[in-house]
Scaffold this active site. Structure first.
Site, PDB file in Angstrom:
ATOM      1  CB  THR A 122      -0.880  -0.017   1.276  1.00 29.65           C
ATOM      2  OG1 THR A 122      -1.410   1.288   1.495  1.00 29.65           O
ATOM      3  CG2 THR A 122      -0.093  -0.396   2.526  1.00 29.65           C
ATOM      4  CG  ASP A 123      -1.081   5.030  -0.934  1.00 30.54           C
ATOM      5  OD1 ASP A 123      -1.651   4.419  -0.005  1.00 30.54           O
ATOM      6  OD2 ASP A 123      -1.647   5.928  -1.595  1.00 30.54           O
ATOM      7  CD  GLU A 124      -3.385   3.368   4.254  1.00 32.96           C
ATOM      8  OE1 GLU A 124      -3.336   3.375   5.490  1.00 32.96           O
ATOM      9  OE2 GLU A 124      -4.422   3.117   3.619  1.00 32.96           O
TER      10      GLU A 124
HETATM   11  P1  NAD Z   1      -9.801  -7.157   2.659  1.00 41.40           P
HETATM   12  O1  NAD Z   1      -9.729  -6.845   4.116  1.00 41.40           O
HETATM   13  O2  NAD Z   1     -11.041  -6.849   1.901  1.00 41.40           O
HETATM   14  O3  NAD Z   1      -9.489  -8.705   2.416  1.00 41.40           O
HETATM   15  C1  NAD Z   1      -8.447  -9.359   3.081  1.00 41.40           C
HETATM   16  C2  NAD Z   1      -8.609 -10.836   2.804  1.00 41.40           C
HETATM   17  O4  NAD Z   1      -7.514 -11.514   3.446  1.00 41.40           O
HETATM   18  C3  NAD Z   1      -9.897 -11.438   3.357  1.00 41.40           C
HETATM   19  O5  NAD Z   1     -10.470 -12.304   2.415  1.00 41.40           O
HETATM   20  C4  NAD Z   1      -9.442 -12.197   4.596  1.00 41.40           C
HETATM   21  O6  NAD Z   1     -10.262 -13.316   4.896  1.00 41.40           O
HETATM   22  C5  NAD Z   1      -8.047 -12.621   4.172  1.00 41.40           C
HETATM   23  N1  NAD Z   1      -7.184 -12.877   5.316  1.00 41.40           N
HETATM   24  C6  NAD Z   1      -7.002 -12.077   6.412  1.00 41.40           C
HETATM   25  N2  NAD Z   1      -6.173 -12.677   7.277  1.00 41.40           N
HETATM   26  C7  NAD Z   1      -5.813 -13.861   6.720  1.00 41.40           C
HETATM   27  C8  NAD Z   1      -4.968 -14.920   7.128  1.00 41.40           C
HETATM   28  N3  NAD Z   1      -4.343 -14.887   8.315  1.00 41.40           N
HETATM   29  N4  NAD Z   1      -4.800 -15.977   6.290  1.00 41.40           N
HETATM   30  C9  NAD Z   1      -5.448 -16.021   5.097  1.00 41.40           C
HETATM   31  N5  NAD Z   1      -6.278 -15.067   4.681  1.00 41.40           N
HETATM   32  C10 NAD Z   1      -6.450 -13.998   5.475  1.00 41.40           C
HETATM   33  O7  NAD Z   1      -8.538  -6.420   2.035  1.00 41.40           O
HETATM   34  P2  NAD Z   1      -8.330  -5.706   0.615  1.00 41.40           P
HETATM   35  O8  NAD Z   1      -8.797  -4.304   0.714  1.00 41.40           O
HETATM   36  O9  NAD Z   1      -8.841  -6.599  -0.453  1.00 41.40           O
HETATM   37  O10 NAD Z   1      -6.730  -5.664   0.560  1.00 41.40           O
HETATM   38  C11 NAD Z   1      -5.994  -6.742  -0.014  1.00 41.40           C
HETATM   39  C12 NAD Z   1      -4.522  -6.372  -0.021  1.00 41.40           C
HETATM   40  O11 NAD Z   1      -4.320  -5.159  -0.730  1.00 41.40           O
HETATM   41  C13 NAD Z   1      -3.938  -6.148   1.366  1.00 41.40           C
HETATM   42  O12 NAD Z   1      -2.636  -6.690   1.393  1.00 41.40           O
HETATM   43  C14 NAD Z   1      -3.888  -4.633   1.509  1.00 41.40           C
HETATM   44  O13 NAD Z   1      -2.868  -4.225   2.380  1.00 41.40           O
HETATM   45  C15 NAD Z   1      -3.604  -4.233   0.067  1.00 41.40           C
HETATM   46  N6  NAD Z   1      -4.062  -2.890  -0.330  1.00 41.40           N
HETATM   47  C16 NAD Z   1      -5.365  -2.518  -0.124  1.00 41.40           C
HETATM   48  C17 NAD Z   1      -5.788  -1.268  -0.549  1.00 41.40           C
HETATM   49  C18 NAD Z   1      -7.224  -0.839  -0.391  1.00 41.40           C
HETATM   50  O14 NAD Z   1      -7.549   0.321  -0.732  1.00 41.40           O
HETATM   51  N7  NAD Z   1      -8.131  -1.692   0.065  1.00 41.40           N
HETATM   52  C19 NAD Z   1      -4.886  -0.397  -1.172  1.00 41.40           C
HETATM   53  C20 NAD Z   1      -3.553  -0.817  -1.365  1.00 41.40           C
HETATM   54  C21 NAD Z   1      -3.155  -2.078  -0.949  1.00 41.40           C
HETATM   55  P1  TYD Z   2     -10.430   4.193   4.840  1.00 40.46           P
HETATM   56  O1  TYD Z   2     -11.472   3.842   3.831  1.00 40.46           O
HETATM   57  O2  TYD Z   2     -10.490   3.589   6.197  1.00 40.46           O
HETATM   58  O3  TYD Z   2      -9.012   3.937   4.144  1.00 40.46           O
HETATM   59  P2  TYD Z   2      -7.521   4.397   4.624  1.00 40.46           P
HETATM   60  O4  TYD Z   2      -7.563   4.853   6.018  1.00 40.46           O
HETATM   61  O5  TYD Z   2      -6.771   3.114   4.479  1.00 40.46           O
HETATM   62  O6  TYD Z   2      -7.106   5.455   3.649  1.00 40.46           O
HETATM   63  O7  TYD Z   2     -10.442   5.759   5.036  1.00 40.46           O
HETATM   64  C1  TYD Z   2     -10.290   6.618   3.910  1.00 40.46           C
HETATM   65  C2  TYD Z   2     -10.357   8.039   4.422  1.00 40.46           C
HETATM   66  O8  TYD Z   2     -11.684   8.278   4.902  1.00 40.46           O
HETATM   67  C3  TYD Z   2      -9.433   8.307   5.594  1.00 40.46           C
HETATM   68  O9  TYD Z   2      -8.927   9.640   5.496  1.00 40.46           O
HETATM   69  C4  TYD Z   2     -10.338   8.187   6.821  1.00 40.46           C
HETATM   70  C5  TYD Z   2     -11.672   8.674   6.275  1.00 40.46           C
HETATM   71  N1  TYD Z   2     -12.873   8.068   6.912  1.00 40.46           N
HETATM   72  C6  TYD Z   2     -13.885   8.892   7.410  1.00 40.46           C
HETATM   73  O10 TYD Z   2     -13.796  10.137   7.368  1.00 40.46           O
HETATM   74  N2  TYD Z   2     -14.977   8.305   7.974  1.00 40.46           N
HETATM   75  C7  TYD Z   2     -15.107   6.943   8.058  1.00 40.46           C
HETATM   76  O11 TYD Z   2     -16.124   6.439   8.617  1.00 40.46           O
HETATM   77  C8  TYD Z   2     -14.073   6.121   7.522  1.00 40.46           C
HETATM   78  C9  TYD Z   2     -14.177   4.626   7.585  1.00 40.46           C
HETATM   79  C10 TYD Z   2     -12.983   6.731   6.944  1.00 40.46           C
END
Ligand code: NAD
Ligand code: TYD
Length: 339
Positions: A122-124
């Site tokens: 992630t970019d975080e």
């Molecule tokens: P999500 O929370 O929707 O899904 C995570 C999945 O991982 C779930 O299906 C969960 O059951 C599985 N999981 C969790 N713990 C596990 C374990 N111990 N063993 C096996 N499976 C397990 O997450 P997402 O938003 O789809 O993110 C997926 C990946 O992308 C993550 O690595 C996250 O850091 C990365 N990512 C997410 C975002 C975003 O905006 N959501 C952005 C950049 C990177």
């Molecule tokens: P989120 O979707 O939790 O993603 P991330 O923290 O990984 O970027 O949050 C996106 C942005 O929205 C973040 O600045 C926090 C804000 N946010 C709210 O203002 N209210 C909410 O209820 C949530 C879940 C997030």
């Protein structure tokens, strides 16, 4: 080719599996997922009888299960993680176990069996930008600020350490905030859509001027595909939407799309340690892979809202069970502590 997708029952993983089966129908896809609160087999129901697809229930913190699964495939795409920043603030332990120790098992297994790994990050991990700062690049120093981003940063460092020390075949991508279908309704976009559909208010943290760089999930999947095809081993690629949006502007767009007005917006106490701005410079991916995001925010957001409207029972099921406990502890606390 046989590809193992860890975390394939979650938001991005399930979109990636759908993308992969459509674009690489000759390949076999194995989804390896522990089915935590965020993992949902409903996301993959339409492909459960596809002979090219297999689901394995397994936990990446279970070393033997990881070794068994990795042994049988050619490539591992590692999405599995705990992913919600607010949950990491409440309970960092599971983030350390899953995101760091779980990734160690994946690394040991790909090392043992000589498999190719793509690690999803992630970019975080880069921390928070000031308004005048240039976007993050692959050269930006790591400066994670939340337990979630610190655990992801640690996992990225481990991947690089295994490349450097043991010569494993691995790449990393650091992507900005994704949105699209199947996103668990605790993250801002699906939470706000579902609250608005239910006639509830939406809790905007702090002043709502935090910035996120939104990318449609299929653009992320295509980026990972190109890295698997053309990426250089040991390299990192930043993927982003080129789409910086303030939370309050995003909120107003969602309120409009759902036919509500500003009375639905509630400013609540800020998230502790809230990162102010994320943004990605994806020039390296564009120049070396020919990748750039294709879905506009307008189209992607509309498509996402339509998907949530058509899948309200899916949302309701996500919001039951464990989620309810979490909601009680976190959101109601936030709402009770308005500015
Ligand atoms: P999500 O929370 O929707 O899904 C995570 C999945 O991982 C779930 O299906 C969960 O059951 C599985 N999981 C969790 N713990 C596990 C374990 N111990 N063993 C096996 N499976 C397990 O997450 P997402 O938003 O789809 O993110 C997926 C990946 O992308 C993550 O690595 C996250 O850091 C990365 N990512 C997410 C975002 C975003 O905006 N959501 C952005 C950049 C990177
Ligand atoms: P989120 O979707 O939790 O993603 P991330 O923290 O990984 O970027 O949050 C996106 C942005 O929205 C973040 O600045 C926090 C804000 N946010 C709210 O203002 N209210 C909410 O209820 C949530 C879940 C997030």
């Amino acid at each position: 080719m046989k590809i193992l997708v860890t975390g394939g029952a979650g938001f991005i993983g399930s979109n990636f599996i759908h993308y992969w089966l459509q674009t690489h129908p000759q390949d076999d896809v194995v989804c390896f997922d522990a089915l935590t609160y965020a993992g949902n087999l409903e996301n993959l129901k339409d492909i459960e009888n596809n002979p090219k697809y297999l689901f394995v229930k397994g936990d990446i913190t279970d070393r033997d299960a990881v070794f068994d699964a990795v042994k049988q495939v050619d490539v591992v795409v590692h999405f599995a993680a705990e992913t919600h920043v607010d949950r990491s603030i409440m309970d960092p332990g599971i983030f350390i176990r899953t995101n760091i120790m779980g990734t160690q098992h994946i690394l040991d297994a790909v090392k043992e069996y000589g498999k190719r790994l793509h690690h999803i990050s992630t970019d975080e991990v880069f921390g928070s930008l000031k308004p005048e700062d240039p976007p993050f690049t692959e050269k930006t120093a790591y400066d994670p600020q939340s337990p979630y981003s610190a655990s992801k940063a640690a996992s990225d460092h481990l991947v690089r350490a295994y490349v450097n020390t043991y010569g494993i075949q691995a790449t990393i991508s650091n992507c900005s905030n994704n949105y699209g279908p199947y996103m668990f309704p605790e993250k801002i976009i699906p939470l706000f859509i579902s609250n608005l559909m239910e006639g509830k208010k939406v809790p905007v943290y702090g002043d709502g001027h935090q910035v996120r760089d939104w990318i449609f999930v299929d653009d992320h999947s295509r980026g990972v595909d190109l890295i698997l095809q053309k990426g250089t081993m040991g390299e990192t690629y930043c993927l982003g939407g080129g789409n910086e949006v303030k939370n309050i502007d995003l909120t107003k767009k969602l309120v409009d799309l759902l036919g509500k007005d500003d009375a639905s917006i509630e400013f609540v106490k800020d998230r502790p340690g809230h990162d102010r701005r994320y943004a990605i410079d994806y020039a390296k991916a564009k120049e070396t892979l020919g990748w750039e995001p294709l879905v506009t925010f307008e189209d992607g957001l509309l498509q996402t809202v339509e998907w949530y409207k058509a899948n309200q029972e899916w949302v309701a099921r996500c919001k039951s069970g464990d989620y309810q406990t979490y909601y009680d502890e976190w959101y109601e606390n936030q709402l009770a502590m308005k500015h």
